[in-house]
Scaffold this motif. Structure first.
Motif, mmCIF file in Angstrom:
data_model
loop_
_atom_site.group_PDB
_atom_site.id
_atom_site.type_symbol
_atom_site.label_atom_id
_atom_site.label_comp_id
_atom_site.label_asym_id
_atom_site.label_seq_id
_atom_site.Cartn_x
_atom_site.Cartn_y
_atom_site.Cartn_z
ATOM 1 N N ASP A 97 0.827 -1.206 0.000
ATOM 2 C CA ASP A 97 0.000 0.000 0.000
ATOM 3 C C ASP A 97 0.861 1.255 0.000
ATOM 4 O OD1 ASP A 97 -2.311 -1.542 -0.034
ATOM 5 O OD2 ASP A 97 -2.464 -1.581 2.153
ATOM 6 N N GLY A 98 1.963 1.199 -0.779
ATOM 7 C CA GLY A 98 2.827 2.366 -0.951
ATOM 8 C C GLY A 98 3.950 2.497 0.054
ATOM 9 N N ARG A 99 3.992 1.671 1.117
ATOM 10 C CA ARG A 99 5.046 1.746 2.132
ATOM 11 C C ARG A 99 6.081 0.650 1.873
ATOM 12 N NH1 ARG A 99 5.385 3.108 7.694
ATOM 13 N NH2 ARG A 99 3.141 3.519 7.801
ATOM 14 N N PRO A 100 7.395 0.974 1.722
ATOM 15 C CA PRO A 100 8.403 -0.081 1.577
ATOM 16 C C PRO A 100 8.421 -0.980 2.815
ATOM 17 C CG PRO A 100 9.296 2.057 0.960
ATOM 18 C CD PRO A 100 7.974 2.324 1.613
ATOM 19 N N VAL A 101 8.351 -2.297 2.597
ATOM 20 C CA VAL A 101 8.306 -3.228 3.726
ATOM 21 C C VAL A 101 9.426 -4.259 3.687
ATOM 22 C CG1 VAL A 101 5.844 -2.964 4.173
ATOM 23 C CG2 VAL A 101 6.616 -4.666 2.497
ATOM 24 N N MET A 102 10.029 -4.476 2.528
ATOM 25 C CA MET A 102 11.132 -5.427 2.433
ATOM 26 C C MET A 102 11.989 -5.079 1.224
ATOM 27 S SD MET A 102 11.132 -9.640 2.186
ATOM 28 C CE MET A 102 10.265 -9.813 3.739
ATOM 29 N N THR A 103 13.303 -5.140 1.415
ATOM 30 C CA THR A 103 14.249 -4.948 0.324
ATOM 31 C C THR A 103 15.112 -6.189 0.206
ATOM 32 O OG1 THR A 103 14.319 -2.545 0.647
ATOM 33 C CG2 THR A 103 16.138 -3.544 -0.573
ATOM 34 N N VAL A 104 15.238 -6.709 -1.003
ATOM 35 C CA VAL A 104 16.043 -7.898 -1.277
ATOM 36 C C VAL A 104 17.149 -7.512 -2.244
ATOM 37 C CG1 VAL A 104 16.087 -10.214 -2.293
ATOM 38 C CG2 VAL A 104 14.124 -9.490 -0.899
ATOM 39 N N ARG A 105 18.381 -7.815 -1.874
ATOM 40 C CA ARG A 105 19.530 -7.621 -2.771
ATOM 41 C C ARG A 105 20.164 -8.978 -3.011
ATOM 42 N NH1 ARG A 105 21.669 -2.232 -3.201
ATOM 43 N NH2 ARG A 105 23.784 -3.022 -3.392
ATOM 44 N N LEU A 106 20.497 -9.263 -4.260
ATOM 45 C CA LEU A 106 21.038 -10.556 -4.661
ATOM 46 C C LEU A 106 22.333 -10.372 -5.442
ATOM 47 C CD1 LEU A 106 17.714 -12.060 -6.056
ATOM 48 C CD2 LEU A 106 18.774 -12.694 -3.885
ATOM 49 N N LEU A 107 23.336 -11.171 -5.087
ATOM 50 C CA LEU A 107 24.578 -11.245 -5.858
ATOM 51 C C LEU A 107 24.587 -12.584 -6.580
ATOM 52 C CD1 LEU A 107 27.521 -10.429 -6.620
ATOM 53 C CD2 LEU A 107 28.242 -11.529 -4.481
ATOM 54 N N THR A 108 24.593 -12.547 -7.906
ATOM 55 C CA THR A 108 24.575 -13.763 -8.699
ATOM 56 C C THR A 108 25.844 -13.889 -9.525
ATOM 57 O OG1 THR A 108 23.490 -12.759 -10.619
ATOM 58 C CG2 THR A 108 22.054 -13.663 -8.892
ATOM 59 N N SER A 109 26.082 -15.123 -10.007
ATOM 60 C CA SER A 109 27.187 -15.382 -10.918
ATOM 61 C C SER A 109 26.726 -16.391 -11.955
ATOM 62 C CB SER A 109 28.391 -15.939 -10.155
ATOM 63 O OG SER A 109 29.482 -16.168 -11.032
ATOM 64 N N LEU A 110 27.106 -16.192 -13.202
ATOM 65 C CA LEU A 110 26.773 -17.171 -14.232
ATOM 66 C C LEU A 110 27.651 -18.408 -14.032
ATOM 67 C CD1 LEU A 110 26.367 -15.032 -17.483
ATOM 68 C CD2 LEU A 110 24.629 -15.726 -15.825
#
Length: 258
Positions: A97-110
Motif C-alpha cells: 500500500d505504498g510503504r516499503p516493507v522489504m528490500t532484497v539484494r542478490l549477488l549472482t554469478s553465471l
C-alpha cells in the motif's frame, strides 16, 4: 509486479521472506536475460551446456514494525545495481500500500555444472555476457565479504535441525537445490532454537552467503548461535561440507492469533 497479499505471499507475521526471494531472483534473471539478449533457457556455453545465474549472496531488510496483512496491495520494483561479469547485483523493493516493507539484494554469478548430473561443483562462465560493466567495485566488495565469511563456521555448535535433500520438494527447474530453500531451512532452525519465546525473534536484516549445493538424498544439518539480537545460522552437509551461512539482526515480535 503488483499482487494482492494473501496466503502465498505472507507468512505467520508479515510478507514471506521465502516468497520475496523467489520473486526477486525471477525479476533479476529477466534483467540479466535482457542484457544478454537471450532468455534463460538459451544461456549455453560453447559446448551447449546450460548456464544459470546462481545466487552467491543475498541480503534482506524487513520492516517488522509494520507487518503486512491480507488484502494489502504489494508492488515489487527491481533494478540492476551492479555488473562485473559474470556477476550481477540486483535489488527489489517490495511495498505494501505504498510503504516499503522489504528490500532484497542478490549477488549472482553465471555458472555451469562441472559434471553432468552432479551439483557438487559449479564453475563460473565469463564468455557469454558481453554487456558493459556497471559499478564493478560494488561487486568486488561483496565478493570480498563472501570470501571472508568462509571463516565464520559454527562447526563446534550442536545441530538443531537435520534435513535430507529431496529432489521433488527442494530442487528447482535447473535441478539445483533452490537457493531460497536454504533460507527457508535456516528460518526453520532459528524458530526451533527459539521456540517457546514469548516474543519470538525474527530477522529484521539477514545476510546469507552460499558456498555449495546438494544432490538428491544428501543430508544436511543446521546450527544456530545467538548473541543478543545477533544470530548466525550455518547449513552444512552431514560430512562437514559448508553450504551457507546466514547472519541476521533480529528483533522480538508479537504474533497475532487470527
Amino acid at each position: 509486479m503488483t499482487v494482492i497479499a494473501g496466503l502465498p505471499s505472507l507468512d505467520v507475521y508479515t510478507l514471506s521472506e521465502t516468497w520475496a526471494l523467489g520473486e526477486a531472483l525471477h525479476a533479476l534473471w529477466a534483467r540479466i536475460g535482457a542484457s544478454l539478449g537471450l532468455p534463460p533457457s538459451r544461456w549455453l556455453d560453447d559446448d551447449g551446456r546450460r548456464i544459470y545465474a546462481a545466487v552467491m549472496a543475498l541480503s534482506t531488510e524487513t520492516d517488522l514494525d509494520h507487518p503486512v496483512a491480507e488484502d494489502a496491495q504489494i508492488t515489487a520494483d527491481t533494478r540492476m545495481v551492479a555488473v562485473r561479469k559474470p556477476h550481477a547485483i540486483g535489488e527489489t523493493v517490495f511495498s505494501a500500500d505504498g510503504r516499503p516493507v522489504m528490500t532484497v539484494r542478490l549477488l549472482t554469478s553465471l555458472v555451469r555444472r562441472d559434471t553432468a548430473g552432479s551439483n557438487k561443483k559449479l564453475s563460473k562462465v565469463r564468455t557469454l555476457w558481453q554487456a558493459p560493466d556497471l559499478d564493478a567495485a560494488a561487486v568486488d566488495g561483496w565478493l570480498a565479504q563472501h570470501h571472508a565469511m568462509k571463516d565464520q563456521r559454527l562447526a563446534e555448535t550442536a545441530p538443531v535441525l537435520r534435513h535430507e535433500a529431496n529432489r521433488l520438494a527442494d530442487f528447482n527447474a535447473a535441478d539445483l537445490f533452490y537457493f531460497r530453500n536454504f533460507v527457508h531451512l535456516a528460518r526453520a532452525a532459528e524458530w526451533k532454537e527459539a521456540r517457546g519465546a514469548a516474543n519470538p525473534p525474527m530477522a529484521a536484516r539477514r545476510d546469507v552467503f552460499f558456498y555449495g549445493n546438494l544432490d538428491d538424498g544428501d543430508e544436511m544439518v543446521a546450527r544456530v548461535a545467538r548473541d543478543g539480537d545477533a544470530c548466525r545460522t550455518e547449513l552444512a552437509r552431514d560430512d562437514g561440507g559448508f553450504l551457507c551461512l546466514s547472519v541476521s539482526r533480529t528483533q522480538p515480535v508479537t504474533m497475532q492469533v487470527r
